[in-house]
Design an enzyme around this catalytic site. Structure first.
Site, PDB file in Angstrom:
ATOM      1  CB  CYS A 172      30.640  -4.971  15.855  1.00 24.47           C
ATOM      2  SG  CYS A 172      31.378  -3.403  15.385  1.00 24.47           S
ATOM      3  CG  HIS A 230      31.219  -6.278   7.855  1.00 27.83           C
ATOM      4  ND1 HIS A 230      30.626  -6.268   9.091  1.00 27.83           N
ATOM      5  CD2 HIS A 230      31.922  -5.130   7.757  1.00 27.83           C
ATOM      6  CE1 HIS A 230      30.981  -5.161   9.727  1.00 27.83           C
ATOM      7  NE2 HIS A 230      31.750  -4.456   8.945  1.00 27.83           N
ATOM      8  CG  HIS A 234      26.954  -1.888  17.952  1.00 31.43           C
ATOM      9  ND1 HIS A 234      26.380  -3.126  17.762  1.00 31.43           N
ATOM     10  CD2 HIS A 234      27.859  -1.726  16.955  1.00 31.43           C
ATOM     11  CE1 HIS A 234      26.921  -3.683  16.693  1.00 31.43           C
ATOM     12  NE2 HIS A 234      27.812  -2.867  16.187  1.00 31.43           N
ATOM     13  CG  ASN A 277      39.860   0.627  13.725  1.00 33.49           C
ATOM     14  OD1 ASN A 277      39.012  -0.193  14.018  1.00 33.49           O
ATOM     15  ND2 ASN A 277      39.605   1.653  12.930  1.00 33.49           N
ATOM     16  CD  GLU A 282      25.108   6.749  12.439  1.00 32.53           C
ATOM     17  OE1 GLU A 282      26.188   6.577  11.859  1.00 32.53           O
ATOM     18  OE2 GLU A 282      24.797   6.162  13.489  1.00 32.53           O
ATOM     19  NE  ARG A 291      34.283   1.454   7.194  1.00 31.59           N
ATOM     20  CZ  ARG A 291      33.872   2.704   7.296  1.00 31.59           C
ATOM     21  NH1 ARG A 291      33.856   3.480   6.243  1.00 31.59           N
ATOM     22  NH2 ARG A 291      33.448   3.182   8.448  1.00 31.59           N
ATOM     23  CG  ASP A 296      31.714  -4.735  35.450  1.00 31.51           C
ATOM     24  OD1 ASP A 296      30.775  -5.330  36.020  1.00 31.51           O
ATOM     25  OD2 ASP A 296      32.911  -5.024  35.626  1.00 31.51           O
ATOM     26  N   GLY A 313      22.469   1.789  13.434  1.00 30.63           N
ATOM     27  CA  GLY A 313      22.616   3.237  13.346  1.00 30.63           C
ATOM     28  C   GLY A 313      22.678   3.772  11.935  1.00 30.63           C
ATOM     29  CB  SER A 314      25.368   3.893   9.475  1.00 31.69           C
ATOM     30  OG  SER A 314      25.835   2.560   9.432  1.00 31.69           O
TER      31      SER A 314
END
Length: 758
Positions: A648, A699, A646, A119, A489, A520, A661, A437-438
């Site tokens: 990204c 970003h 979503h 991540n 959110e 981050r 799928d 979303g946020s």
């Protein structure tokens, strides 16, 4: 080259600071609150403290040049003179560096994507026809001198030439970057000579690309490059570090070169063949036996037995982490006040500091015998036994329910029928606009959350303040003219941690910060047992937001694969089994949202590509269970309920079939930095559902103009018919300021209107 041998080390170390000191200093510098000298002072202190702690713990070779203000691949671009030409006119080198990382009003940043299957996000170097490699070694040499002046047994770490080029991106019509390898080898040769001149005994070249199938000729590349670098007359001893998997044929190829040490990940590459490689007999094998990517305590008994089998395979064995401890929190000591961390769970864990001690313990056992560490092994054995017998790890009712749902089918009706039913219900215009979303997590929101944790306000006051934030976000979206709204959110600290805190089987740390990219940081929760949902997690917030507007408000959920990818996951059962348990909890939440009248539900899976195994032979099995988990999570609702997902900041080409799928009604996907390239990939696999390619990059602090967004939409319309095209940013807006968000969304809505009219 004769160098002092070493027996205990780690591949690399974190740099953000145990209390996120570098994050605060860097963001202060960007905002003009912190001077350059203050930023550099924080950085120097973090380096000094890190090195001192590693040496004091007993490491006899300490990695340096693993510190970064933003990203190690960006640092390597600077080292090799490979920054993009568009930043060349920025005079100040630090501002030039940050412009390449984040962009500015005039400069677009480098593309960002995941570092292999982690991540962590790295910045993708751009190799243009005009790129001319030349050495800029100031950072490496300065950190080497800092460490040596401190009395540290320093080993500079640099991304190797193969990995650097294979992960780079050709631009402006350039060929594949790996074709430039012969131009890069002399630059690394020059670096070796400079390091020798500065008394470096060892240098580490990181080559994780060798454990992947990125290059079909990886073994030949490895032998070619390291035969050349190993033949340099005056140089430090070379340690080539592979990690994140089994290097396969690249391992004997490396062993045939003159390098002195080879690092192997014995956690992810547990089946790596070592005894069959006779050339290792002349090398130091750096055995990555302590897991650098997960938080579970090492089974010292088992690890020592494995190490004992390696002693005959190499000239010497040095104990190491499997990869850099960049990927785990700093120390368990920072969790002293965590009331949910009971003695049993604590005994199962090892963060960065504890992993260093495990490395030193195993190295001591190899050197002095098992009896020298008898107490440590006894404690390890007790923790292993405790974890194996804990009742929280097995819930038969959950497993039986999953089997029943899977057996009865987890597919919704045909996509075209769903689209018709949803349009009748939602009455959306052509090119509907939305966000991911946020919305900005302002200082006011963070202060309220901190006040709740500190007991300064009660839960009812917290809820009231969060509802006020939600009302503001709904009003802003109404004012801007967006078509499908979100609640913003404000109550969520993180898109995974928020759910982990409400699900059985998870532990959320207090200070387990890990760098995701740049400044981050995230606190990945620890998934240690069977997962269950005690009750609804989002319904009250979403239904409150929906009560404020006639427009549809999306229910916002995180998908099972992403929850796994962004957590530290149990290692005592297959990931597929754990994914199904998380999927069941999300499925129940979607059903409750639908029952509450919510007509649009987004289940985010940005990590779908991230968990893809690095070897192609293992990828189909992963994609099968990953897609199955998403369908399990989303197939409990009616066809008239619109499911979004979503994705990204990954290279999606390898999973494009799996994205189709998933069968989400609408897929929003990062596309701005990659200039809509993903749409061609989707079309190639016959993707027929709706798609929202990101029309601007969130970003970067730069505000895109209306014409720029309109141009992106026109490009998208060449690949996707208007009736299936959505308009949205690349990702959530959490990290941006309110002013940036207002201006960018205003331009986005007006651009959509202009293109819609056409």
């Amino acid at each position: 080259m004769t160098a002092q041998p070493f027996s205990a080390t780690i591949t690399g170390s974190p740099r953000i600071g145990p209390r996120r000191e570098l994050k605060r200093a860097t963001e202060g510098y960007w905002a003009g609150r912190t001077s350059r000298s203050e930023l550099e002072s924080v950085a120097a202190t973090l380096r000094r403290d890190t090195w001192a702690e590693l040496a004091a713990a007993g490491l006899d070779s300490v990695p340096v040049n693993t510190f970064s203000y933003y990203d190690q691949m960006l640092d390597t671009s600077v080292l090799l003179g490979a920054l993009p030409a568009r930043v060349a006119n920025i005079a100040d080198e630090l501002d030039r560096y940050f412009a390449a990382a984040r962009g500015n009003d005039d400069v677009a940043p480098l593309e960002m994507t995941k570092w292999f299957d982690t991540n962590y996000h790295y910045l993708v170097p751009e190799i243009a026809p005009g790129t001319r490699f030349e050495l800029h070694p100031d950072k490496v040499l300065a950190e080497l001198k800092e460490a040596r002046d401190q009395g540290i047994p320093a080993r500079p770490v640099v991304i190797g030439p193969i990995t650097f080029l294979l992960l780079s991106k050709p631009v402006d019509g350039a060929g594949a970057p790996i074709e430039r390898l012969d131009e890069l080898i002399p630059v690394y040769t020059e670096l070796l000579s400079l390091l020798a001149d500065n008394d470096a005994q060892w240098v580490q070249f990181d080559e994780p690309a060798l454990v992947t199938d990125i290059a079909e000729d990886a073994a030949a590349l490895a032998e070619r490059v390291y035969t050349a670098l190993g033949s340099v007359g005056r140089r430090p001893a070379i340690h080539v570090a592979t990690y994140f998997g089994d290097p396969g044929a690249a391992l004997p190829a490396l062993a045939r070169t003159p390098v002195e040490a080879i690092g192997v990940d014995l956690v992810r590459g547990a089946d790596t063949e070592l005894a069959s490689i006779p050339e290792l007999a002349g090398k130091t094998l750096v055995a990555g036996i302590v897991n650098g990517r997960n938080v579970w305590r090492t089974d010292l008994e088992s690890a020592l037995s494995r190490l004992a089998t390696l002693v005959e395979s190499a000239q010497a064995v040095a104990v190491s982490t499997s990869c850099s401890t960049l990927h785990v929190p700093y120390s368990l000591a920072l969790e002293e006040g965590a009331t949910e961390l009971d003695d049993n769970l604590r005994s199962w864990l090892a963060f960065g500091t504890e992993k260093v001690h495990e490395v030193v313990t195993l190295a001591r056992a190899l050197r002095d015998g098992r009896d020298a560490v008898a107490d440590e092994i006894a404690a390890s054995n007790a923790a292993v036994a405790s974890r194996r017998s804990d009742p929280r790890l097995h819930n038969g009712q959950i497993r039986a329910r999953i089997d029943s749902i899977v057996a009865s089918g987890d597919r919704r009706g045909p996509a075209a029928d769903r689209r018709s039913s949803q349009q009748e219900r939602l009455q959306l215009p052509l090119l509907p606009t939305t966000t991911i979303g946020s919305y900005p997590q302002t200082s006011a929101i963070r202060k309220v959350r901190a006040a709740l944790r500190a007991g300064e306000i009660d839960q009812s006051e917290y809820v009231a303040r969060m509802k006020s934030e939600i009302a503001d976000v709904i009003a802003l979206q109404e004012q801007l003219g967006l078509d499908v709204l979100v609640h913003g959110e404000p109550e969520r600290n993180d898109m995974v941690q928020y759910f982990a805190e409400q699900l059985d089987g998870f532990f959320a740390t207090q200070n387990g910060w890990v760098q995701s990219y740049g400044s981050r940081c995230v606190r990945p929760p620890i998934l240690y047992g069977d997962v269950a949902r005690p009750g609804p997690m989002t319904v009250d917030w979403i239904t409150y937001a929906q009560s404020l507007t006639e427009k549809p408000v999306k229910g916002m959920l995180t998908g099972p694969v992403t929850i796994l990818a962004w957590s530290f996951v149990r290692d005592d059962q297959p990931l597929a089994d754990t994914a199904e348990q998380v999927a069941l909890a999300i499925r129940d939440e979607t059903v409750d949202l639908q029952s509450a009248g919510i007509g649009v539900i987004q289940v985010d899976e940005p990590a779908l590509r991230e968990l893809l195994p690095l070897r192609r032979a293992n990828q189909d099995a992963y994609l099968q269970w990953a897609v199955g988990a998403f369908r399990l999570a989303t197939s409990g609702v009616a066809d008239s309920t619109q499911i979004h997902t979503h994705l990204c900041y990954s290279e999606f080409g390898e999973v494009i079939g799996a994205i189709a799928d998933l069968d989400a009604d609408v897929t929003s996907i990062e596309a701005a930095r990659s200039h809509m390239e993903v749409l061609d990939d989707l079309n190639a696999v016959g993707f027929a559902n709706s798609v929202g390619p990101g029309v601007y990059d969130i970003h970067s602090p730069r505000v895109p103009g209306e014409s720029e967004i309109a141009a992106s939409l026109q490009a998208a319309l060449k690949a996707v018919p208007a009736e299936r095209l959505w308009v949205n940013p690349d990702c959530g807006l959490k990290t941006r300021s309110i002013d940036e968000v207002k201006a960018s969304l205003q331009h986005m809505v007006s651009a959509a209107a202009k293109v819609r009219e056409g």
